[in-house]
Design an enzyme around this catalytic site. Sequence first.
Site, PDB file in Angstrom:
ATOM      1  N   ARG A 172       0.833  -1.208   0.000  1.00  0.00           N
ATOM      2  CA  ARG A 172       0.000   0.000   0.000  1.00  0.00           C
ATOM      3  C   ARG A 172       0.867   1.258   0.000  1.00  0.00           C
ATOM      4  NH1 ARG A 172      -5.150   1.960  -0.323  1.00  0.00           N
ATOM      5  NH2 ARG A 172      -4.930   0.140  -1.626  1.00  0.00           N
ATOM      6  N   CYS A 228      -2.623  -5.486   1.874  1.00  0.00           N
ATOM      7  CA  CYS A 228      -3.391  -6.663   2.283  1.00  0.00           C
ATOM      8  C   CYS A 228      -4.801  -6.620   1.723  1.00  0.00           C
ATOM      9  CB  CYS A 228      -3.471  -6.735   3.811  1.00  0.00           C
ATOM     10  SG  CYS A 228      -1.973  -7.348   4.566  1.00  0.00           S
ATOM     11  N   ASP A 273      -5.637  -2.994  13.364  1.00  0.00           N
ATOM     12  CA  ASP A 273      -4.518  -3.918  13.121  1.00  0.00           C
ATOM     13  C   ASP A 273      -4.313  -4.897  14.270  1.00  0.00           C
ATOM     14  OD1 ASP A 273      -4.204  -2.533  10.791  1.00  0.00           O
ATOM     15  OD2 ASP A 273      -2.515  -1.339  11.479  1.00  0.00           O
TER      16      ASP A 273
HETATM   17  N1  EPU Z   1     -10.616   4.942   2.824  1.00  0.00           N
HETATM   18  C1  EPU Z   1     -11.408   5.377   1.804  1.00  0.00           C
HETATM   19  N2  EPU Z   1     -10.880   6.270   0.919  1.00  0.00           N
HETATM   20  C2  EPU Z   1      -9.615   6.727   1.031  1.00  0.00           C
HETATM   21  C3  EPU Z   1      -8.817   6.256   2.080  1.00  0.00           C
HETATM   22  C4  EPU Z   1      -9.329   5.357   2.970  1.00  0.00           C
HETATM   23  O1  EPU Z   1     -12.570   4.977   1.666  1.00  0.00           O
HETATM   24  O2  EPU Z   1      -9.201   7.518   0.180  1.00  0.00           O
HETATM   25  C5  EPU Z   1     -11.139   3.945   3.767  1.00  0.00           C
HETATM   26  C6  EPU Z   1     -10.391   2.605   3.595  1.00  0.00           C
HETATM   27  O3  EPU Z   1     -10.968   1.830   2.581  1.00  0.00           O
HETATM   28  C7  EPU Z   1     -10.490   1.991   4.941  1.00  0.00           C
HETATM   29  C8  EPU Z   1     -10.486   3.209   5.879  1.00  0.00           C
HETATM   30  O4  EPU Z   1     -10.854   4.324   5.106  1.00  0.00           O
HETATM   31  O5  EPU Z   1     -11.709   1.311   5.047  1.00  0.00           O
HETATM   32  C9  EPU Z   1      -9.152   3.472   6.573  1.00  0.00           C
HETATM   33  O6  EPU Z   1      -8.137   3.638   5.619  1.00  0.00           O
HETATM   34  P1  EPU Z   1      -6.766   4.400   5.916  1.00  0.00           P
HETATM   35  O7  EPU Z   1      -6.479   5.258   4.746  1.00  0.00           O
HETATM   36  O8  EPU Z   1      -6.820   5.023   7.264  1.00  0.00           O
HETATM   37  O9  EPU Z   1      -5.748   3.192   5.953  1.00  0.00           O
HETATM   38  P2  EPU Z   1      -4.397   3.028   5.139  1.00  0.00           P
HETATM   39  O10 EPU Z   1      -3.638   4.289   5.156  1.00  0.00           O
HETATM   40  O11 EPU Z   1      -4.682   2.377   3.844  1.00  0.00           O
HETATM   41  C10 EPU Z   1      -2.975   2.389   7.237  1.00  0.00           C
HETATM   42  C11 EPU Z   1      -2.110   1.229   7.608  1.00  0.00           C
HETATM   43  C12 EPU Z   1      -2.980   0.017   7.857  1.00  0.00           C
HETATM   44  C13 EPU Z   1      -3.977   0.349   8.960  1.00  0.00           C
HETATM   45  C14 EPU Z   1      -4.764   1.614   8.619  1.00  0.00           C
HETATM   46  C15 EPU Z   1      -5.692   2.064   9.730  1.00  0.00           C
HETATM   47  C16 EPU Z   1      -0.098   1.693   6.367  1.00  0.00           C
HETATM   48  C17 EPU Z   1       0.803   1.344   5.246  1.00  0.00           C
HETATM   49  N3  EPU Z   1      -1.181   0.954   6.505  1.00  0.00           N
HETATM   50  O12 EPU Z   1      -3.659   1.982   6.062  1.00  0.00           O
HETATM   51  O13 EPU Z   1      -2.109  -1.006   8.294  1.00  0.00           O
HETATM   52  O14 EPU Z   1      -4.867  -0.712   9.110  1.00  0.00           O
HETATM   53  O15 EPU Z   1      -3.881   2.695   8.311  1.00  0.00           O
HETATM   54  O16 EPU Z   1      -4.984   2.303  10.878  1.00  0.00           O
HETATM   55  O17 EPU Z   1       0.183   2.600   7.132  1.00  0.00           O
HETATM   56  C18 EPU Z   1      -1.448  -3.216   8.703  1.00  0.00           C
HETATM   57  O18 EPU Z   1      -0.395  -2.761   9.172  1.00  0.00           O
HETATM   58  O19 EPU Z   1      -1.780  -4.418   8.835  1.00  0.00           O
HETATM   59  C19 EPU Z   1      -2.354  -2.312   7.976  1.00  0.00           C
HETATM   60  C20 EPU Z   1      -3.303  -2.743   7.155  1.00  0.00           C
END
Ligand code: EPU
Length: 430
Positions: free
Chosen positions: A104, A128, A316
């Site tokens: 990601r 993931c 997580d």
């Molecule tokens: N979302 C949207 N639109 C967007 C962005 C997010 O609908 O433009 C939704 C996502 O689909 C999701 C939710 O909002 O349902 C949260 O997404 P977020 O953007 O906060 O997550 P992320 O940045 O993709 C990071 C971590 C994840 C962790 C999440 C929440 C990284 C690389 N990944 O993901 O980590 O679960 O924040 O804390 O920083 C893991 O480490 O196992 C992992 C998945």
Amino acid sequence: MKMQIKIKDCDYMKKMLIKGGYKLSGSIQISGAKNSAVALVPASILCDEEVRIDNIPDISDIDALKEILEYLGAKMQKDNNSLLINCQNIENKEIPENISRKLRASYYFMSALLGKYKKVEMYFPGGCNIGARPIDQTLKGYRALGATVIEEGNKYTIYADELKGSHLYLDMPSVGATVNTILAAVKAKGKTTIENAAKEPEIVNIATFLNNMGAKIKGAGTSKIVIEGVEKLHKASIETIPDRIEAGTYIIAGALIGDNLKIENIIPEHLEALINKLKEMGVNLKVESDCITISETDKLKPISIKTLGYPGFPTDLQQPFTVLLTQCQGESLVEETIYENRMGHVPHLNNLQANIIVNGRIAKIKGQSKLHGTNVIATDLRAGAAMVLAGLKADGETEINDVEHILRGYENIVEKLQNVGAKILIKEIE
Ligand code: EPU
């Protein structure tokens, strides 16, 4: 309905074998946070001088990011667990889809390159398989800064004559969109305000790194972040914060089968939701300034958890925590509010004789279950961590396939667990 699964033929190269039931005692040192490091590395693009990132975890997600940096022509040097990066002479070229699909965080490069060159071409990032994970909020951020975004299938071309500071309200406090907007805005002209920003500690770590380079970011860690654009960023260093999710995973291992298991090099404030939930269950734990000591407790009370953005209960840790809930005496509830598909671990836990019923994003866990080892799959990173915990607790042998998912985010997991008494190893599959 109780979900059942069939074990598929393994197409990965490694499997993990665990002989369960051995008490864990001694201490485990927590590594640098994956979700900080995967943003700190791409952030280095914005600087024209050498930067140093300390406490980088040795995990395969970082290897994938180094591959991208190398592809762009950055100079890198490893010094123990520090990484020196010089992006002075990189080339702004399209990152191939097969690399960006590996994780990601590859889209942090999209924002850093946009911030530096005002133009970038890249593919949809990987990560993931736990839900749709759209990037609409990141694109909203680029557009707010005045960029044009062209989407052709999986490919994005984003450009602007000039990025201009602006006001952005995120529809949800997305970690990715918050980091991406910061990266794109640090060198924009004027002031950018992000409202409803994510408040995760990793965001503070990234903002601190950029501020050390001369950026002007205020409010990281709160829901309103203000970025005053600057022209140049200079050499700087940062220490990656301890991984609160890795720490949480081992703390849960301690609650499952610990005998004075000490989890060291942590920031307990980052783990408050978990610590409070453990206390609510009646878990025996001692919290000190940078460590937690934890032991298995006889009778655990059933509880409910609901995943939320920080400082709420982290999604997580939802999958690893569910393993502990199988040991409570009565019915516990888990509600996953962040991702629509983060229950991949449940059928495998049921194969280990847990009693969990899933209905959409809600899981009902009936305990106490005696877990028995069998063959399971790590369907994603944290589901894999849940399988490891279940295997440590279960009678007999547990074989976990697709362990590559686990190695993306847990540094030396086998050695760390072996050192505290676990019978665990990784085998190459021929
Ligand atoms: N979302 C949207 N639109 C967007 C962005 C997010 O609908 O433009 C939704 C996502 O689909 C999701 C939710 O909002 O349902 C949260 O997404 P977020 O953007 O906060 O997550 P992320 O940045 O993709 C990071 C971590 C994840 C962790 C999440 C929440 C990284 C690389 N990944 O993901 O980590 O679960 O924040 O804390 O920083 C893991 O480490 O196992 C992992 C998945």
